[in-house]
Design a protein around this motif. Structure first.
Motif, PDB file in Angstrom:
ATOM      1  N   HIS A 180     -26.167  78.578 -45.825  1.00  0.00           N
ATOM      2  CA  HIS A 180     -25.811  78.741 -44.521  1.00  0.00           C
ATOM      3  C   HIS A 180     -27.108  78.079 -43.714  1.00  0.00           C
ATOM      4  CE1 HIS A 180     -24.399  80.819 -40.717  1.00  0.00           C
ATOM      5  NE2 HIS A 180     -23.468  80.300 -41.048  1.00  0.00           N
ATOM      6  N   VAL A 181     -26.638  76.938 -42.954  1.00  0.00           N
ATOM      7  CA  VAL A 181     -27.658  76.262 -42.135  1.00  0.00           C
ATOM      8  C   VAL A 181     -27.269  76.377 -40.652  1.00  0.00           C
ATOM      9  CG1 VAL A 181     -29.241  74.233 -41.908  1.00  0.00           C
ATOM     10  CG2 VAL A 181     -28.276  74.738 -44.330  1.00  0.00           C
ATOM     11  N   LEU A 182     -28.274  76.609 -39.889  1.00  0.00           N
ATOM     12  CA  LEU A 182     -28.263  76.900 -38.471  1.00  0.00           C
ATOM     13  C   LEU A 182     -29.009  75.844 -37.797  1.00  0.00           C
ATOM     14  CD1 LEU A 182     -28.473  80.616 -37.655  1.00  0.00           C
ATOM     15  CD2 LEU A 182     -26.446  79.113 -38.312  1.00  0.00           C
ATOM     16  N   ILE A 183     -28.620  75.075 -37.089  1.00  0.00           N
ATOM     17  CA  ILE A 183     -29.102  73.931 -36.129  1.00  0.00           C
ATOM     18  C   ILE A 183     -29.038  74.184 -34.861  1.00  0.00           C
ATOM     19  CG2 ILE A 183     -29.589  71.515 -35.739  1.00  0.00           C
ATOM     20  CD1 ILE A 183     -27.561  71.819 -38.547  1.00  0.00           C
ATOM     21  N   GLY A 209     -27.335  91.448 -33.508  1.00  0.00           N
ATOM     22  CA  GLY A 209     -26.444  91.256 -32.375  1.00  0.00           C
ATOM     23  C   GLY A 209     -25.010  90.834 -32.527  1.00  0.00           C
ATOM     24  N   ILE A 210     -24.233  90.173 -31.604  1.00  0.00           N
ATOM     25  CA  ILE A 210     -22.887  89.933 -31.734  1.00  0.00           C
ATOM     26  C   ILE A 210     -22.792  88.517 -31.980  1.00  0.00           C
ATOM     27  CG2 ILE A 210     -20.812  89.940 -30.737  1.00  0.00           C
ATOM     28  CD1 ILE A 210     -21.432  92.319 -29.103  1.00  0.00           C
ATOM     29  N   SER A 211     -22.212  87.860 -32.873  1.00  0.00           N
ATOM     30  CA  SER A 211     -22.112  86.416 -33.056  1.00  0.00           C
ATOM     31  C   SER A 211     -20.759  86.050 -33.164  1.00  0.00           C
ATOM     32  CB  SER A 211     -22.837  86.078 -34.488  1.00  0.00           C
ATOM     33  OG  SER A 211     -22.108  86.615 -35.561  1.00  0.00           O
ATOM     34  N   MET A 212     -20.591  84.699 -32.802  1.00  0.00           N
ATOM     35  CA  MET A 212     -19.356  84.099 -32.730  1.00  0.00           C
ATOM     36  C   MET A 212     -19.447  82.819 -33.599  1.00  0.00           C
ATOM     37  SD  MET A 212     -17.891  84.554 -28.658  1.00  0.00           S
ATOM     38  CE  MET A 212     -16.248  83.977 -29.301  1.00  0.00           C
ATOM     39  N   GLY A 224     -27.718  79.290 -30.302  1.00  0.00           N
ATOM     40  CA  GLY A 224     -26.366  78.693 -30.292  1.00  0.00           C
ATOM     41  C   GLY A 224     -26.676  77.450 -30.803  1.00  0.00           C
ATOM     42  N   GLY A 225     -25.628  76.417 -31.351  1.00  0.00           N
ATOM     43  CA  GLY A 225     -25.751  75.387 -31.940  1.00  0.00           C
ATOM     44  C   GLY A 225     -24.794  74.923 -32.829  1.00  0.00           C
ATOM     45  N   TYR A 226     -25.127  74.108 -33.951  1.00  0.00           N
ATOM     46  CA  TYR A 226     -24.291  73.814 -35.195  1.00  0.00           C
ATOM     47  C   TYR A 226     -24.509  74.621 -36.323  1.00  0.00           C
ATOM     48  CZ  TYR A 226     -22.531  69.862 -32.027  1.00  0.00           C
ATOM     49  OH  TYR A 226     -21.905  69.320 -31.400  1.00  0.00           O
ATOM     50  N   TYR A 238     -21.855  77.762 -33.319  1.00  0.00           N
ATOM     51  CA  TYR A 238     -22.225  79.297 -33.221  1.00  0.00           C
ATOM     52  C   TYR A 238     -22.765  79.794 -32.213  1.00  0.00           C
ATOM     53  CZ  TYR A 238     -27.083  78.480 -34.062  1.00  0.00           C
ATOM     54  OH  TYR A 238     -28.441  78.163 -33.948  1.00  0.00           O
ATOM     55  N   GLU A 239     -22.861  80.983 -31.779  1.00  0.00           N
ATOM     56  CA  GLU A 239     -23.608  81.447 -30.551  1.00  0.00           C
ATOM     57  C   GLU A 239     -23.736  82.982 -30.938  1.00  0.00           C
ATOM     58  OE1 GLU A 239     -23.760  81.375 -25.836  1.00  0.00           O
ATOM     59  OE2 GLU A 239     -22.311  79.956 -26.983  1.00  0.00           O
ATOM     60  N   PHE A 240     -25.033  83.438 -30.359  1.00  0.00           N
ATOM     61  CA  PHE A 240     -25.341  84.840 -30.743  1.00  0.00           C
ATOM     62  C   PHE A 240     -25.505  85.732 -29.282  1.00  0.00           C
ATOM     63  CE2 PHE A 240     -27.935  83.095 -34.279  1.00  0.00           C
ATOM     64  CZ  PHE A 240     -26.818  83.142 -35.122  1.00  0.00           C
ATOM     65  N   PHE A 241     -25.092  86.975 -29.212  1.00  0.00           N
ATOM     66  CA  PHE A 241     -25.283  87.519 -27.923  1.00  0.00           C
ATOM     67  C   PHE A 241     -25.810  88.960 -28.123  1.00  0.00           C
ATOM     68  CE2 PHE A 241     -21.547  84.719 -28.322  1.00  0.00           C
ATOM     69  CZ  PHE A 241     -21.489  84.156 -27.175  1.00  0.00           C
ATOM     70  N   TYR A 242     -26.326  89.595 -27.055  1.00  0.00           N
ATOM     71  CA  TYR A 242     -27.023  90.814 -27.232  1.00  0.00           C
ATOM     72  C   TYR A 242     -26.072  91.935 -27.357  1.00  0.00           C
ATOM     73  CZ  TYR A 242     -31.312  88.552 -25.937  1.00  0.00           C
ATOM     74  OH  TYR A 242     -32.432  87.816 -25.904  1.00  0.00           O
TER      75      TYR A 242
END
Length: 164
Positions: free
Chosen positions: A104-107, A64-67, A92-94, A75-79
């Motif tokens: 790299h940790v996603l929450i 996907g596309i990420s920001m 999306g989250g922290y 962070y947030e992910f997109f199609y």
């Protein structure tokens, strides 16, 4: 008194040598490089040991596309086809980068997963690559494999905006 002097001298010697030891394993990743592009696009996914074979089609959940906002650790992910956010499904989250800059940790704020731990492989202003273990082809009953997910700055027509 002599015993204390000897102990103190030993501690000073150890502390003076420890900075030199840390130079041997310098981290290659700069967490602020995530902010060097407003959007990042998944360009390749491969399985450990087979970097020449792109398997993006077998792992659509990581494509996907990420920001990334390093100032807020969000962070947030997109199609990639619609630009629609994946936020409601855990996209999306922290995030945080470990002190040694190897993890790299996603929450996520929402969704079924509470924490996702990824190994940073490369992070600079031209490439963001992480790896993690997942079931082969993302089928829960399959054995685990390590996938590598490669991203590059995205400059295409889809514009995204973070929800939070």
């Amino acid at each position: 008194m002599r015993k204390h002097t000897l102990v103190l001298s030993g501690l000073l010697l150890i502390s003076s040598l420890s900075p030199f030891a840390s130079y041997a394993n310098q981290p290659i990743s700069d967490p602020y490089a995530l902010g060097s592009s407003p959007q990042w696009l998944t360009t390749k996914v491969y399985i450990e040991g087979a970097p020449e074979q792109d398997v993006k089609a077998s792992y659509p959940g990581v494509v996907g596309i990420s920001m990334w906002d390093p100032q807020r650790n969000r962070y947030e992910f997109f199609y990639t086809d619609t630009g629609q956010s994946k936020y409601a499904d855990g996209g999306g989250g922290y995030f945080l980068v470990s002190g040694d800059r190897k993890t790299h940790v996603l929450i996520p704020d929402k969704g079924p997963n509470r924490t996702i731990v990824r190994r940073l492989e490369k992070l600079d202003n031209r490439e963001f690559t992480y790896s993690r273990e997942v079931p082969r082809d993302m089928v829960a009953t399959n054995p685990l494999v390590r996938i590598y997910v490669v991203h590059a700055p995205y400059n295409g027509p889809i514009k995204t905006a973070m929800s939070n």
